[in-house]
Design a protein around this motif. Structure first.
Motif: not given
Ligand code: EZ4
Ligand code: CO
Length: 403
Positions: A37, A120, A122, A147, A159, A211, A237, A263, A284, A313, A317, A340, A403
């Motif tokens: 990504n 899981y 989000h 999550r 985010y 997370d 996470e 991830e 992950r 993960h 994406d 996930e 981040w």
């Molecule tokens: O930030 O897929 O656990 N999942 C995540 C994702 C990642 C993005 C990065 O491309 O943290 O949302």
């Protein structure tokens, strides 16, 4: 059998995907995912300019040898671009091998260790009440693990908590990275309040996850883990950036909070110490970024002797192709933890016809031969690449942040 041609298909059915299609002289073909990504075109060049010319004419059955040829042979090892290219090829080769054997991929990996795969999804929200409402809605749809992420009051959404910032929840594609604002001081006391309210509302059966997205130091993560212990999270996470693996010892000394990580890892070496010292509970890695089926199977087998479980993960994406490969591995290995699954936009589902299916809180692989995911190239042609980036984060004084 020989590799006759390898196509790299770049398309954006809501977000960008890099898909590999390996075609053999016997007419069988396999599909792989090589998406990174925000850095998609770097992988395309790596494949088209440096990998594909070396693979034409080779025997597609020699998966391990081709993996080692690309890994050791390049001299320049590891790294997200190299490993995504290897992953795309590897996933497609396993698809071909399973099709040649006339079997679903999980059968080649040792058969079925479970019938369904716990997932899981989000929930994000601008305040605690919004998150609680979202969790209740998902629970009513049958999810058994969720999550939860919340915005920091007084700061713009970060985010995972607001629609404009969260690509993994179907947020907008950004032509330049959005700049988000972070405050550890404001975040730390907020998260336990979110999970206290969640436990009061949904009870104790539901698995709750959170997370941190690599934003804390080890001692801060230790504090957060302690504060969250009463609410029995399934996991915390990415509490800390993981380049310094020994840093996770500090977290372990202070809290029994289970930790999930990996991830952004590409190889077994990125998690060797974390696993061997039992510093994490869930690993992950995902097929598209950690060396395909070959890569993650090796990592999960290594993890199994240290009581570390898998948790591929699987945001939006990670394409349905990698998801299909992940699910066959999830089904076969003894130490599966959770998968996930953010779901996909309608356009993405249509472009990647797939045998896997969701039922409430679980996915099943289906019984199609291969990994069960294909690409519709006519649909792909309708969605050209669009430059798009994940957000970046800065502290309130402007300092660049993880981040
Ligand atoms: O930030 O897929 O656990 N999942 C995540 C994702 C990642 C993005 C990065 O491309 O943290 O949302
Ligand atoms: Co994450």
């Amino acid at each position: 059998m020989k590799i006759k041609d390898i196509k790299v298909i770049v398309a954006s059915p809501g977000r960008n995907f890099v898909t590999v299609k390996i075609i053999t002289d016997e007419g069988l073909y396999g599909i792989g995912d090589a998406t990174v990504n925000g850095r998609e075109k770097a992988v395309v060049s790596y494949l088209v300019d440096h990998v594909i010319p070396c693979l034409i004419g080779r025997d597609p059955m020699q998966i391990e040898d081709i993996w080692q040829y690309l890994y050791k042979g390049a001299y320049w090892r590891r790294g997200p671009i190299t490993m995504a290219a290897i992953s795309g090829i590897d996933i497609a080769l396993w698809d071909i091998k399973a099709k040649a054997a006339n079997m679903p991929l999980y059968q080649l990996l040792g058969g079925s260790s479970r019938e369904r795969i716990m997932i899981y999804q989000h929930v994000g929200g601008l305040d605690i009440n919004e998150v609680v409402e979202g969790v209740v809605r998902l629970k009513e749809r049958g999810l058994v693990a969720i999550r939860a992420q919340v915005s920091i009051p007084g700061l713009p959404p970060i985010y995972g908590t607001g629609p404009s910032t969260d690509q993994s929840a179907g947020g907008m594609i950004q032509a330049r990275p959005v700049e988000e604002v972070w405050s550890t001081h404001k975040y730390m006391p907020l998260v336990p309040k979110l999970f206290e309210k969640l436990r009061d509302t949904v009870g104790w059966d539901l698995h709750l996850l959170h997370d941190v997205h690599h934003r804390l130091t080890p001692i801060e993560a230790a504090r957060l883990g302690k504060d969250l212990e009463p609410f029995r999270l399934f996991w915390l996470e990415d509490p800390v950036p993981a380049e310094l693996q020994e840093g996770f010892r500090l977290i372990r000394q202070h809290t029994t909070q289970p930790i999930a990580l990996g991830e952004i890892f590409n190889t077994i070496w990125d998690c060797q110490q974390l696993i061997a010292e039992q510093l994490i509970d869930y690993i992950r890695v995902t097929s598209v970024h950690a060396g395909g089926v070959t890569g993650i199977k090796r990592i999960f087998d290594f993890a199994s002797i240290y009581h570390v479980r898998s948790a591929c993960h699987g945001p939006m994406d990670v394409s349905p192709v990698a998801m299909g490969a992940n699910l066959h591995v999830d089904r076969a290995i003894p130490n599966f933890g959770i998968q996930e699954y953010s779901g996909y936009l309608e356009e993405t589902h249509a472009m990647f016809p797939h045998a896997f299916a969701q039922s409430g809180g679980y996915l099943t692989t289906g019984e199609a031969i291969g990994h069960g995911v294909d690409i519709d190239e006519k649909i792909a042609a309708k969605y050209p690449y669009e430059a798009a980036y994940l957000p970046v984060a800065r502290a309130e004084d402007g300092t660049m942040w993880s981040w």
